[in-house]
Design an enzyme around this catalytic site. Structure first.
Site, mmCIF file in Angstrom:
data_model
loop_
_atom_site.group_PDB
_atom_site.id
_atom_site.type_symbol
_atom_site.label_atom_id
_atom_site.label_comp_id
_atom_site.label_asym_id
_atom_site.label_seq_id
_atom_site.Cartn_x
_atom_site.Cartn_y
_atom_site.Cartn_z
ATOM 1 C CB THR A 61 -0.957 0.032 1.211
ATOM 2 O OG1 THR A 61 -0.217 0.229 2.418
ATOM 3 C CG2 THR A 61 -1.762 -1.256 1.307
ATOM 4 N N GLY A 62 0.431 2.292 -0.703
ATOM 5 C CA GLY A 62 1.240 3.507 -0.794
ATOM 6 C C GLY A 62 2.527 3.264 -1.543
ATOM 7 N N GLY A 63 2.423 2.663 -2.733
ATOM 8 C CA GLY A 63 3.620 2.221 -3.445
ATOM 9 C C GLY A 63 4.128 3.132 -4.533
ATOM 10 N N GLY A 91 8.761 6.996 -2.459
ATOM 11 C CA GLY A 91 9.472 6.760 -1.207
ATOM 12 C C GLY A 91 9.727 5.305 -0.886
ATOM 13 C CB ILE A 92 9.478 3.525 2.371
ATOM 14 C CG1 ILE A 92 10.574 4.313 3.099
ATOM 15 C CG2 ILE A 92 9.436 2.076 2.868
ATOM 16 C CD1 ILE A 92 10.306 4.562 4.575
ATOM 17 N N GLY A 93 7.626 2.842 -0.184
ATOM 18 C CA GLY A 93 6.791 1.893 -0.908
ATOM 19 C C GLY A 93 7.330 1.598 -2.290
ATOM 20 C CE1 TYR A 137 3.608 9.442 10.883
ATOM 21 C CE2 TYR A 137 5.432 9.568 12.433
ATOM 22 C CZ TYR A 137 4.908 9.116 11.240
ATOM 23 O OH TYR A 137 5.670 8.324 10.409
#
Length: 247
Positions: free
Chosen positions: A12-14, A17-19, A148
């Site tokens: 998810t969220g790919g 960045g990190i994804g 957060y």
């Protein structure tokens, strides 16, 4: 290396960045990779660059998650690797934090992540790997980061409960908690390069190793946790912050 050959991975969220880095890493090791995100154009562009599959889905919307699960099951059957990476940041001291800010962070980082796991459980293959993207702020909260930090602390609690619940199926659940990591986030909010570099210099001073993390560092850890090499690891949080929590 193709030690993830014939594995189906969902991130998810790919699209950045990190994804994005993790999608590249897992594909490079032979996995079939599906990336998701709420912005159709961005997720499809990233998928084309990476040579992976894109499915538009907003992690904060449970009906989107349900549709995602249905689509993945229809196209791929079972899932071997689930990296719940999508998340948003936000700053504000407790006195000034609005309900809108609180809800927006919690809806993605905790509620969305929780129900992503919940809805995917039926199509996780026995022996699958689930990894949550957490944060070192879960271990070292600071002024202005209450919401957060709370979202990530709660996420780590969910991770440990899930590790126990899913252990009978040999499904392993872990989290990775990066510290300061070089991504495009600061540039996306409109800061110029000099300002970004100034912020990074201040942050690096707080890191014992005197450097920022890289998205690829986290991607390699997710890949390791998803491999046979980590078959006896579950319920663990891996802090990757250059020793920042020790300082």
């Amino acid at each position: 290396m193709d030690n993830l050959k014939n594995k189906v991975a969902v991130i998810t969220g790919g699209n950045s960045g990190i994804g994005y880095a993790t999608a590249k890493q897992l594909k490079g090791q032979g996995a079939t990779v599906v990336i998701t995100g709420r912005r159709k154009e961005a997720i499809e562009k990233a998928a084309q660059e990476l040579g992976v599959i894109a499915i538009t889905a907003d992690q904060s919307n449970v009906s989107d998650i349900e549709s995602l699960v249905s689509k993945v099951e229809q196209d791929f059957g079972k899932v071997d690797i689930l990296f719940i990476n999508a998340g948003i940041a936000g700053l504000g001291n407790i006195e000034q934090t609005s309900e809108e800010l609180y809800d927006s962070i919690m809806n993605v980082n905790l509620r969305g992540a929780y129900f992503t796991l919940s809805k995917f459980i039926p199509i996780l293959k026995d022996g699958a790997s689930v990894v949550f993207l957490s944060s070192n702020t879960a271990s070292m909260p600071g002024p202005g980061s209450s919401v957060y930090s709370a979202s990530k602390t709660a996420l780590n609690s969910v991770m440990r409960s899930a590790a126990l619940e899913l252990a009978p199926r040999k499904i392993r659940v872990n989290s990775v908690s990066p510290g300061p990591t070089e991504t495009e986030v600061m540039k996306k909010v409109g800061l110029d390069e000099a300002t970004v570099n100034g912020i990074m210099d201040v942050v690096v001073e707080k890191v014992p190793l005197k450097q920022m993390g890289e998205s690829e560092d986290v991607a390699k850890m997710v890949s390791y946790l998803s491999s046979e090499a980590a078959k006896f690891i579950t319920g663990a949080d891996f802090i990757m912050d250059g020793g920042m929590v020790l300082a």
